[in-house]
Design a protein around this motif. Structure first.
Motif, PDB file in Angstrom:
ATOM      1  N   PRO A 210       0.842  -1.241   0.034  1.00 10.97           N
ATOM      2  CA  PRO A 210      -0.012   0.122   0.083  1.00 10.97           C
ATOM      3  C   PRO A 210       0.863   1.423  -0.135  1.00 10.97           C
ATOM      4  N   GLU A 211       2.028   1.343   0.384  1.00  8.39           N
ATOM      5  CA  GLU A 211       3.077   2.157   0.495  1.00  8.39           C
ATOM      6  C   GLU A 211       4.646   1.567   0.690  1.00  8.39           C
ATOM      7  N   GLN A 212       5.560   2.280   0.122  1.00 13.85           N
ATOM      8  CA  GLN A 212       6.894   1.993   0.086  1.00 13.85           C
ATOM      9  C   GLN A 212       7.699   1.917   1.215  1.00 13.85           C
ATOM     10  N   THR A 213       7.319   2.742   2.192  1.00 15.74           N
ATOM     11  CA  THR A 213       8.181   3.279   3.242  1.00 15.74           C
ATOM     12  C   THR A 213       8.580   2.271   4.265  1.00 15.74           C
ATOM     13  N   PRO A 214       7.645   1.160   4.640  1.00 19.28           N
ATOM     14  CA  PRO A 214       8.083   0.299   5.479  1.00 19.28           C
ATOM     15  C   PRO A 214       9.130  -0.752   4.680  1.00 19.28           C
TER      16      PRO A 214
ATOM     17  N   TYR B  76      -7.503  -0.187  -0.547  1.00 15.78           N
ATOM     18  CA  TYR B  76      -9.010  -0.310  -0.950  1.00 15.78           C
ATOM     19  C   TYR B  76      -9.789   1.066  -0.159  1.00 15.78           C
ATOM     20  N   GLU B  77      -9.776   1.977  -1.080  1.00  6.98           N
ATOM     21  CA  GLU B  77     -10.488   3.196  -0.712  1.00  6.98           C
ATOM     22  C   GLU B  77     -11.639   3.428  -1.228  1.00  6.98           C
ATOM     23  N   ASN B  78     -12.257   4.556  -0.721  1.00 10.70           N
ATOM     24  CA  ASN B  78     -13.545   5.173  -1.553  1.00 10.70           C
ATOM     25  C   ASN B  78     -13.102   5.880  -2.666  1.00 10.70           C
TER      26      ASN B  78
ATOM     27  N   ARG C 285      -8.415   9.600  -5.729  1.00  8.23           N
ATOM     28  CA  ARG C 285      -8.129   8.514  -4.803  1.00  8.23           C
ATOM     29  C   ARG C 285      -8.666   7.170  -5.546  1.00  8.23           C
ATOM     30  N   ASP C 286      -7.642   6.337  -5.793  1.00 12.58           N
ATOM     31  CA  ASP C 286      -7.839   5.247  -6.729  1.00 12.58           C
ATOM     32  C   ASP C 286      -7.418   4.268  -5.752  1.00 12.58           C
ATOM     33  N   ARG C 287      -7.924   2.725  -6.399  1.00 14.65           N
ATOM     34  CA  ARG C 287      -7.439   1.541  -5.482  1.00 14.65           C
ATOM     35  C   ARG C 287      -6.102   1.055  -5.956  1.00 14.65           C
TER      36      ARG C 287
ATOM     37  N   ILE D 194      10.677   9.125  -2.824  1.00 17.31           N
ATOM     38  CA  ILE D 194      11.851   9.882  -2.675  1.00 17.31           C
ATOM     39  C   ILE D 194      12.373   9.760  -1.329  1.00 17.31           C
ATOM     40  N   ASP D 195      13.272   9.473  -0.709  1.00 26.53           N
ATOM     41  CA  ASP D 195      13.675   9.473   0.586  1.00 26.53           C
ATOM     42  C   ASP D 195      15.295   9.828   0.538  1.00 26.53           C
ATOM     43  N   VAL D 196      15.942  10.260   1.910  1.00 32.35           N
ATOM     44  CA  VAL D 196      17.138  10.320   2.155  1.00 32.35           C
ATOM     45  C   VAL D 196      17.083   9.663   3.623  1.00 32.35           C
TER      46      VAL D 196
ATOM     47  N   VAL E 176      -0.713  16.790  10.036  1.00 30.16           N
ATOM     48  CA  VAL E 176      -0.595  15.686  11.119  1.00 30.16           C
ATOM     49  C   VAL E 176       0.126  14.559  10.289  1.00 30.16           C
ATOM     50  N   ARG E 177      -0.840  14.197   9.368  1.00 30.12           N
ATOM     51  CA  ARG E 177      -0.491  12.997   8.277  1.00 30.12           C
ATOM     52  C   ARG E 177      -0.986  11.513   9.160  1.00 30.12           C
ATOM     53  N   GLY E 178      -1.579  10.863   8.461  1.00 30.22           N
ATOM     54  CA  GLY E 178      -2.277   9.761   9.044  1.00 30.22           C
ATOM     55  C   GLY E 178      -1.178   8.616   9.542  1.00 30.22           C
TER      56      GLY E 178
ATOM     57  N   TYR F  13       4.263   6.493  11.778  1.00 32.74           N
ATOM     58  CA  TYR F  13       5.758   6.263  11.890  1.00 32.74           C
ATOM     59  C   TYR F  13       6.470   7.787  12.002  1.00 32.74           C
ATOM     60  N   TYR F  14       5.708   8.765  11.520  1.00 33.94           N
ATOM     61  CA  TYR F  14       6.479   9.951  11.418  1.00 33.94           C
ATOM     62  C   TYR F  14       6.763  10.593  12.806  1.00 33.94           C
ATOM     63  N   THR F  15       7.905  10.987  12.845  1.00 35.30           N
ATOM     64  CA  THR F  15       8.395  11.536  14.260  1.00 35.30           C
ATOM     65  C   THR F  15       8.494  13.042  14.545  1.00 35.30           C
TER      66      THR F  15
HETATM   67  P1  HAM Z   1       0.661   9.054   1.573  1.00 33.70           P
HETATM   68  O1  HAM Z   1       0.089  10.333   2.320  1.00 33.70           O
HETATM   69  O2  HAM Z   1      -0.195   7.976   2.219  1.00 33.70           O
HETATM   70  O3  HAM Z   1       1.985   9.074   2.174  1.00 33.70           O
HETATM   71  O4  HAM Z   1       0.566   8.929   0.122  1.00 33.70           O
HETATM   72  C1  HAM Z   1       1.627  10.016  -0.620  1.00 33.70           C
HETATM   73  C2  HAM Z   1       0.741  10.586  -1.719  1.00 33.70           C
HETATM   74  O5  HAM Z   1       0.200   9.409  -2.599  1.00 33.70           O
HETATM   75  C3  HAM Z   1      -0.683  11.106  -1.634  1.00 33.70           C
HETATM   76  O6  HAM Z   1      -0.477  12.498  -1.055  1.00 33.70           O
HETATM   77  C4  HAM Z   1      -1.607  10.827  -2.765  1.00 33.70           C
HETATM   78  O7  HAM Z   1      -1.030  12.167  -3.600  1.00 33.70           O
HETATM   79  C5  HAM Z   1      -0.724   9.626  -3.193  1.00 33.70           C
HETATM   80  N1  HAM Z   1      -2.076   8.673  -3.008  1.00 33.70           N
HETATM   81  C6  HAM Z   1      -2.166   8.096  -1.553  1.00 33.70           C
HETATM   82  N2  HAM Z   1      -3.194   7.392  -1.780  1.00 33.70           N
HETATM   83  C7  HAM Z   1      -3.607   7.311  -2.886  1.00 33.70           C
HETATM   84  C8  HAM Z   1      -4.807   6.663  -3.726  1.00 33.70           C
HETATM   85  N3  HAM Z   1      -5.689   5.866  -3.015  1.00 33.70           N
HETATM   86  N4  HAM Z   1      -5.067   7.135  -4.853  1.00 33.70           N
HETATM   87  C9  HAM Z   1      -4.051   7.853  -5.706  1.00 33.70           C
HETATM   88  N5  HAM Z   1      -3.241   8.712  -4.679  1.00 33.70           N
HETATM   89  C10 HAM Z   1      -2.892   8.056  -3.783  1.00 33.70           C
HETATM   90  C11 HAM Z   1       2.805   7.578   2.196  1.00 33.70           C
HETATM   91  O8  HAM Z   1       2.574   6.710   1.074  1.00 33.70           O
HETATM   92  C12 HAM Z   1       4.174   7.684   2.601  1.00 33.70           C
HETATM   93  N6  HAM Z   1       4.728   6.267   2.499  1.00 33.70           N
HETATM   94  C13 HAM Z   1       4.987   8.651   2.018  1.00 33.70           C
HETATM   95  C14 HAM Z   1       6.309   8.849   2.352  1.00 33.70           C
HETATM   96  C15 HAM Z   1       7.452   8.398   1.784  1.00 33.70           C
HETATM   97  N7  HAM Z   1       6.611   9.204   3.697  1.00 33.70           N
HETATM   98  C16 HAM Z   1       8.234   9.157   3.696  1.00 33.70           C
HETATM   99  N8  HAM Z   1       8.517   8.696   2.749  1.00 33.70           N
END
Ligand code: HAM
Length: 429
Positions: A78-82, A109-111, A116-118, A125-127, A270-272, A275-277
């Protein structure tokens, strides 16, 4: 016949549309590469525990999770950070700063709604390995450069906050369940003022404090000015003062990168993700209703959760769905059309080999070249060349070849000229 459509929130993208996506992805990736970020590639499916560790409940609820045939609980990324945290932890020999980018698909699986897509692309991009604000400023500068190159820099503002600063302000109001309150603050942009107040009361904020929370989370202004104001009004505790000092340093660093003007301090960010510190940031269309264009922050403890080494980290994920809406509104979304430099038309079968020879020379010179595969006559080949937006058609015919020539047709003007065979590449490149 069964008519099976793609799933809701998943997309079929044909070549014309994807050509535009490719152009935008290339801008994002080229910018990251120019700043010295290196490309990585990671799995699309991971063990579910990877996300259970620290991504937070909201994200876990949205995952595509299932049991694989070996009985493992697995999840589509669902995200690459972990994953990145795991990669960094696994390799103790990496020289810092570790700077990585990657564009790939994510699944949640979002609305489904605008932006907002699935199934969606993110460029992460990280350092890793740098604790100072220099890394924070660099990732924000990468993002600012991307939007400049996409032609919408004047429409994008970066909203920046520090969770520790907000947390100490909330604590100073006597709030002890700061996490729950920050969860409500995270939803603020989706709520009316009245709903926001009701939700705050619902998580136990006393009615005499609600106004203070509303006021604090309404702070939004140019980073430099707001930092000065915060320095005067922030609670007199160590965490708050450290956060204000750090924000002042960040403002300096952002100025050095020339991007401070686009940055605002906004105490409601705040961001959902759990893990943000400290630092958190999001970018928004300054004139629109769109949800975040991208989001990121600092996560200094996440790598350490996967093993013995602690590695500080900061970064963001660029989202394409909302950026695409913005680019379309601004007329900056690339045209959804195929492009072809040259179509090589063989007038008859006996010159086909010669035609393939020209095509291969032109490709060697870096051009995009097609030749006839469908056995069409010359008229049909022109029609096809037109449909792929060929700029030029090279017409290879027996009679021309006998004079060591070919005909070059400019498709926009329709003009034709005879060109000596040895000049073809020089003429068309
Ligand atoms: P996130 O806020 O969940 O953060 O997602 C980052 C961006 O991905 C959102 O601002 C949005 O533009 C796009 N995005 C998220 N969910 C969707 C979706 N369902 N459909 C389309 N676009 C979406 C993260 O994912 C963290 N892992 C970001 C991060 C990287 N933090 C540190 N390094």
């Amino acid at each position: 016949m069964t008519d099976i459509e793609s799933l809701k929130g998943f997309y079929d993208r044909y070549p014309e549309e994807f050509a535009a996506w490719r152009e935008v992805i290339d801008v994002v990736e080229t910018t990251a590469a120019e700043f010295g970020f290196r490309e990585i590639d990671t799995p699309a499916v991971e063990r579910r525990e990877l996300y259970e560790i620290k991504s937070g409940e909201e994200l876990m609820d949205q995952t595509y999770s299932f049991e694989d045939k070996g009985g493992r609980a697995v999840t589509l990324t669902p995200e690459q950070t972990p994953t990145r945290a795991r990669l960094v932890q696994q390799r103790k020999d990496l020289k810092t700063p570790i700077k990585w980018y990657d564009t790939s698909k994510r699944w949640r699986y979002e609305n489904v709604q605008k932006g907002r897509d699935r199934e969606f692309f993110q460029t992460d991009i990280d350092v890793f390995g740098i604790e100072s604000v220099e890394a924070d400023a660099e990732v924000i500068a990468v993002a600012a450069t991307i939007y400049e190159r996409l032609g919408v820099a004047d429409r994008v503002e970066f909203l920046i906050n520090d969770r520790t600063l907000l947390e100490s302000i909330l604590s100073a109001y006597g709030i002890d369940n700061t996490e729950a309150v920050m969860g409500v603050i995270d939803d603020k942009e989706k709520l009316s003022d009245a709903e926001f107040r009701t939700e705050l009361l619902g998580v136990g904020v006393s009615s005499d404090i609600v106004d203070n929370v509303v006021e604090t989370t309404s702070v939004r202004g140019p980073i430099r000015e707001e930092v000065e104001r915060m320095a005067a009004i922030a609670p007199d505790d160590e965490d708050a003062q450290a956060a204000v000092d750090r924000m002042a340093d960040l403002a300096d660093a952002l100025e050095s990168y020339g991007v401070a003007d686009a940055c605002k301090l906004d105490l409601s960010i705040v961001r959902g993700l759990a893990y943000y510190t400290g630092l958190v940031f999001e970018a928004f269309d300054s004139e629109g209703e769109l949800r975040a264009l991208f989001g990121g922050g600092r996560y200094d403890d996440l790598v350490g959760l996967f093993g013995s080494q602690d590695v500080p980290a900061v970064g963001f994920a660029f989202g394409y769905s909302t950026t695409r809406e913005l680019l379309k509104k601004e007329g900056e979304w690339p045209s959804e059309a195929l492009s072809t430099d040259v179509y090589v038309a063989a007038v008859s079968d006996d010159v086909r080999e010669a035609a393939l020879g020209f095509a291969s020379e032109l490709r060697e010179a870096g051009l995009v070249v097609e030749t006839g595969l469908a056995g069409r006559g010359l008229g049909g080949q022109f029609g096809y060349a037109d449909s792929i937006n060929a700029e030029t058609v090279l017409i290879v015919g027996q009679r021309d070849l006998e004079n060591d020539e070919v005909t070059v047709r400019d498709m926009a003007s329709g003009d034709e000229e005879q060109v000596p065979v040895e000049d073809v590449v020089g003429e068309l490149v």
